[in-house]
Enzyme design. Structure first.
Site, PDB file in Angstrom:
ATOM      1  N   ASP A  73       0.856  -1.180   0.000  1.00  0.00           N
ATOM      2  CA  ASP A  73       0.000   0.000   0.000  1.00  0.00           C
ATOM      3  C   ASP A  73       0.897   1.236   0.000  1.00  0.00           C
ATOM      4  O   ASP A  73       1.412   1.639   1.053  1.00  0.00           O
ATOM      5  CB  ASP A  73      -0.913  -0.005   1.222  1.00  0.00           C
ATOM      6  CG  ASP A  73      -1.948   1.124   1.175  1.00  0.00           C
ATOM      7  OD1 ASP A  73      -1.856   1.976   0.266  1.00  0.00           O
ATOM      8  OD2 ASP A  73      -2.834   1.151   2.052  1.00  0.00           O
TER       9      ASP A  73
ATOM     10  N   ASP B 231      -1.498   2.023 -27.611  1.00  0.00           N
ATOM     11  CA  ASP B 231      -1.124   1.407 -26.338  1.00  0.00           C
ATOM     12  C   ASP B 231       0.042   0.430 -26.461  1.00  0.00           C
ATOM     13  O   ASP B 231       0.972   0.474 -25.651  1.00  0.00           O
ATOM     14  CB  ASP B 231      -2.327   0.653 -25.751  1.00  0.00           C
ATOM     15  CG  ASP B 231      -3.268   1.568 -24.992  1.00  0.00           C
ATOM     16  OD1 ASP B 231      -2.978   2.774 -24.887  1.00  0.00           O
ATOM     17  OD2 ASP B 231      -4.303   1.086 -24.509  1.00  0.00           O
TER      18      ASP B 231
ATOM     19  N   HIS C 232      -7.340   7.461 -23.740  1.00  0.00           N
ATOM     20  CA  HIS C 232      -7.066   6.063 -24.054  1.00  0.00           C
ATOM     21  C   HIS C 232      -6.489   5.998 -25.462  1.00  0.00           C
ATOM     22  O   HIS C 232      -6.368   7.016 -26.156  1.00  0.00           O
ATOM     23  CB  HIS C 232      -8.339   5.218 -23.943  1.00  0.00           C
ATOM     24  CG  HIS C 232      -8.668   4.819 -22.536  1.00  0.00           C
ATOM     25  ND1 HIS C 232      -7.874   3.975 -21.794  1.00  0.00           N
ATOM     26  CD2 HIS C 232      -9.715   5.153 -21.721  1.00  0.00           C
ATOM     27  CE1 HIS C 232      -8.404   3.792 -20.598  1.00  0.00           C
ATOM     28  NE2 HIS C 232      -9.523   4.508 -20.528  1.00  0.00           N
ATOM     29  N   ASP C 233      -6.145   4.777 -25.860  1.00  0.00           N
ATOM     30  CA  ASP C 233      -5.507   4.543 -27.156  1.00  0.00           C
ATOM     31  C   ASP C 233      -6.167   5.337 -28.284  1.00  0.00           C
ATOM     32  O   ASP C 233      -5.487   5.988 -29.078  1.00  0.00           O
ATOM     33  CB  ASP C 233      -5.547   3.041 -27.461  1.00  0.00           C
ATOM     34  CG  ASP C 233      -4.973   2.686 -28.822  1.00  0.00           C
ATOM     35  OD1 ASP C 233      -3.870   2.148 -28.877  1.00  0.00           O
ATOM     36  OD2 ASP C 233      -5.654   2.954 -29.846  1.00  0.00           O
ATOM     37  N   ILE C 234      -7.490   5.287 -28.369  1.00  0.00           N
ATOM     38  CA  ILE C 234      -8.192   5.936 -29.481  1.00  0.00           C
ATOM     39  C   ILE C 234      -7.920   7.439 -29.517  1.00  0.00           C
ATOM     40  O   ILE C 234      -7.832   8.036 -30.587  1.00  0.00           O
ATOM     41  CB  ILE C 234      -9.704   5.644 -29.402  1.00  0.00           C
ATOM     42  CG1 ILE C 234     -10.404   6.062 -30.697  1.00  0.00           C
ATOM     43  CG2 ILE C 234     -10.345   6.310 -28.186  1.00  0.00           C
ATOM     44  CD1 ILE C 234     -11.850   5.599 -30.770  1.00  0.00           C
ATOM     45  N   ASN C 235      -7.765   8.053 -28.332  1.00  0.00           N
ATOM     46  CA  ASN C 235      -7.496   9.484 -28.268  1.00  0.00           C
ATOM     47  C   ASN C 235      -6.062   9.808 -28.678  1.00  0.00           C
ATOM     48  O   ASN C 235      -5.815  10.781 -29.404  1.00  0.00           O
ATOM     49  CB  ASN C 235      -7.746  10.006 -26.852  1.00  0.00           C
ATOM     50  CG  ASN C 235      -9.074   9.568 -26.289  1.00  0.00           C
ATOM     51  OD1 ASN C 235      -9.125   8.894 -25.264  1.00  0.00           O
ATOM     52  ND2 ASN C 235     -10.171   9.920 -26.953  1.00  0.00           N
TER      53      ASN C 235
ATOM     54  N   GLY D 279       3.499   3.656 -14.981  1.00  0.00           N
ATOM     55  CA  GLY D 279       2.582   4.144 -15.999  1.00  0.00           C
ATOM     56  C   GLY D 279       1.554   5.109 -15.447  1.00  0.00           C
ATOM     57  O   GLY D 279       0.420   5.135 -15.929  1.00  0.00           O
TER      58      GLY D 279
ATOM     59  N   ARG E 254       0.035   9.026 -14.303  1.00  0.00           N
ATOM     60  CA  ARG E 254       0.021  10.371 -14.878  1.00  0.00           C
ATOM     61  C   ARG E 254       1.244  11.148 -14.397  1.00  0.00           C
ATOM     62  O   ARG E 254       1.763  10.896 -13.303  1.00  0.00           O
ATOM     63  CB  ARG E 254      -1.249  11.127 -14.471  1.00  0.00           C
ATOM     64  CG  ARG E 254      -2.500  10.654 -15.176  1.00  0.00           C
ATOM     65  CD  ARG E 254      -3.586  11.704 -15.100  1.00  0.00           C
ATOM     66  NE  ARG E 254      -4.916  11.132 -15.288  1.00  0.00           N
ATOM     67  CZ  ARG E 254      -6.028  11.838 -15.391  1.00  0.00           C
ATOM     68  NH1 ARG E 254      -5.970  13.158 -15.301  1.00  0.00           N
ATOM     69  NH2 ARG E 254      -7.193  11.249 -15.568  1.00  0.00           N
TER      70      ARG E 254
ATOM     71  N   ARG F  35       4.971  12.960  -6.352  1.00  0.00           N
ATOM     72  CA  ARG F  35       4.236  13.230  -5.120  1.00  0.00           C
ATOM     73  C   ARG F  35       4.399  12.110  -4.098  1.00  0.00           C
ATOM     74  O   ARG F  35       4.259  12.333  -2.888  1.00  0.00           O
ATOM     75  CB  ARG F  35       2.750  13.457  -5.426  1.00  0.00           C
ATOM     76  CG  ARG F  35       2.481  14.778  -6.152  1.00  0.00           C
ATOM     77  CD  ARG F  35       1.006  15.119  -6.171  1.00  0.00           C
ATOM     78  NE  ARG F  35       0.219  14.234  -7.007  1.00  0.00           N
ATOM     79  CZ  ARG F  35       0.048  14.390  -8.318  1.00  0.00           C
ATOM     80  NH1 ARG F  35       0.640  15.404  -8.958  1.00  0.00           N
ATOM     81  NH2 ARG F  35      -0.712  13.561  -9.002  1.00  0.00           N
TER      82      ARG F  35
END
Length: 377
Positions: free
Chosen positions: A62, A158, A128-131, A85, A87, A93
């Protein structure tokens, strides 16, 4: 585990999509991949849904707890590679960003996988991948003339442009480290990789050989000799007879009128020739055409479903699919002649927690204390 990366330790921060795919590639090549998993209430369900989890060891930590973050820092200090992976900014942080990790482990190759990259106006935007492939200019050209663009599964952004590109970058950084002794950050972004995969299109555009009208070009379903055709039984076949010698064989095997089918690159005739080819292929079943084309060099192949691909004779002879703890999966690739890769079972989350911490020199009572506190699982 043995392979080209035997002796390389990878710490993978658990996640989804392209980063786990990258870690799987490294594990197949023999790297000791330790995945840091989030706590889960159903480890067996998590394992079954883990598409790219093979070949790992697993530790549940955790990282929201300070003691958990300290544990991960200790583990990273022993690693050759870190894969994350998240953001941009998340690892910083947590106190696990590149500056923190490289200060204690100067030889670390710090692999970062994001959709948009670590900077830029889209860096913090969900996607996502499409974007990613949409902004990369890789989605718009895929499809037929007059139709909307067709999403090519999640392969271009991806996995081809993301996880595979990160694996190449990590291997390159490891080679460089063998000379310099120093690690570095590898910043892989799906949008960058998708753009890179479009190199041939950008080049053809620059020399006037690619039109921006979708479905009118050589490789985008515009050409009749690079197309998919339906057969009598509702199956499909693929044709890629780009070179003249292959196109000539295609025309001859289909017994088409040569006067109607040549010259090959007369674009004004492409649509009418497509109709002729479609009519010819519709006369027989897919399997019939496979038999007819068996001795021809016309760049022909049947269009197989994923299930059919698993049992195709070519794949069977090459052992292209393997059983991995009850799951039939594509075998590791590429193939190495002297140090072959292997696909090993996927772990249950946390199954290796005790053994990994023991390797770090932890006593049993310390492990027990953190487990009781819910820091490890």
């Amino acid at each position: 585990m043995t392979g080209t990366l035997t002796g390389v330790r990878v710490v993978e921060m658990g996640g989804q999509g392209p980063a786990p795919f990258c870690a799987m590639l490294l594990a197949d090549m023999g790297a000791d991949v330790i995945r840091v998993e989030r706590p889960t209430s159903d480890p067996e369900k998590t394992r079954k849904l883990d598409s790219f989890g093979r070949g790992r060891r697993s530790i549940v930590v955790d990282v929201k707890e300070a003691a958990g973050r300290d544990l991960v820092r200790e583990l990273i200090a022993t690693a050759d590679v870190l894969i994350e992976g998240n953001r941009p900014g998340v690892m910083e942080r947590l106190g696990l960003g590149p500056d923190d990790c490289l200060s204690t482990n100067p030889g670390l190759v710090y692999g970062r996988m994001t959709g948009w990259g670590q900077n830029g106006p889209l860096a913090q935007v969900a996607g996502h991948d499409i974007n990613y492939i949409a902004v990369a200019g890789a989605l718009e050209p895929i499809g037929r003339s007059g139709d909307a663009p067709v999403p090519p599964l999640a392969l271009v952004g991806d996995f081809g442009g993301g996880g595979m590109l990160l694996a190449v970058g990590i291997c390159g950084a490891l080679v460089e480290r063998s000379a310099s002794g120093r690690g570095q950050v590898v910043d892989a972004a799906c949008v960058d990789g998708a753009s890179l995969l479009m190199t041939v299109v950008h080049h053809l555009r620059s020399v006037g050989r690619w039109a921006d009208d979708r479905g009118t070009n050589l490789f985008d379903s515009g050409a009749p000799f690079y197309e998919v055709y339906e057969t009598r039984d509702g199956g499909y076949v693929s044709v890629g007879a780009v070179e003249p010698k292959f196109y000539e064989q295609l025309v001859d095997v289909l017994r088409l009128d040569r006067d109607q089918m040549f010259p090959q690159f007369d674009r004004s005739q492409w649509q009418s020739r497509k109709k002729l080819l479609a009519a010819a292929f519709a006369e027989r079943t897919r399997d019939d055409w496979c038999a007819v084309m068996a001795e021809a060099e016309a760049c022909f192949a049947p269009v197989l479903s994923p299930g059919e691909a698993e049992t195709h004779p070519h794949h069977r002879e090459r052992d292209a699919f393997v059983d991995v703890d009850g799951f039939l999966e594509p075998a590791p690739a590429p193939r190495f002649g002297r140090t072959p890769s292997h696909a090993h079972p996927r772990p249950k989350p946390g199954q290796d927690t005790d053994s990994i911490l023991s390797e770090l020199g932890w006593a049993k009572d310390r492990i027990s204390t953190l487990r009781t506190a819910g820091v490890i699982g």
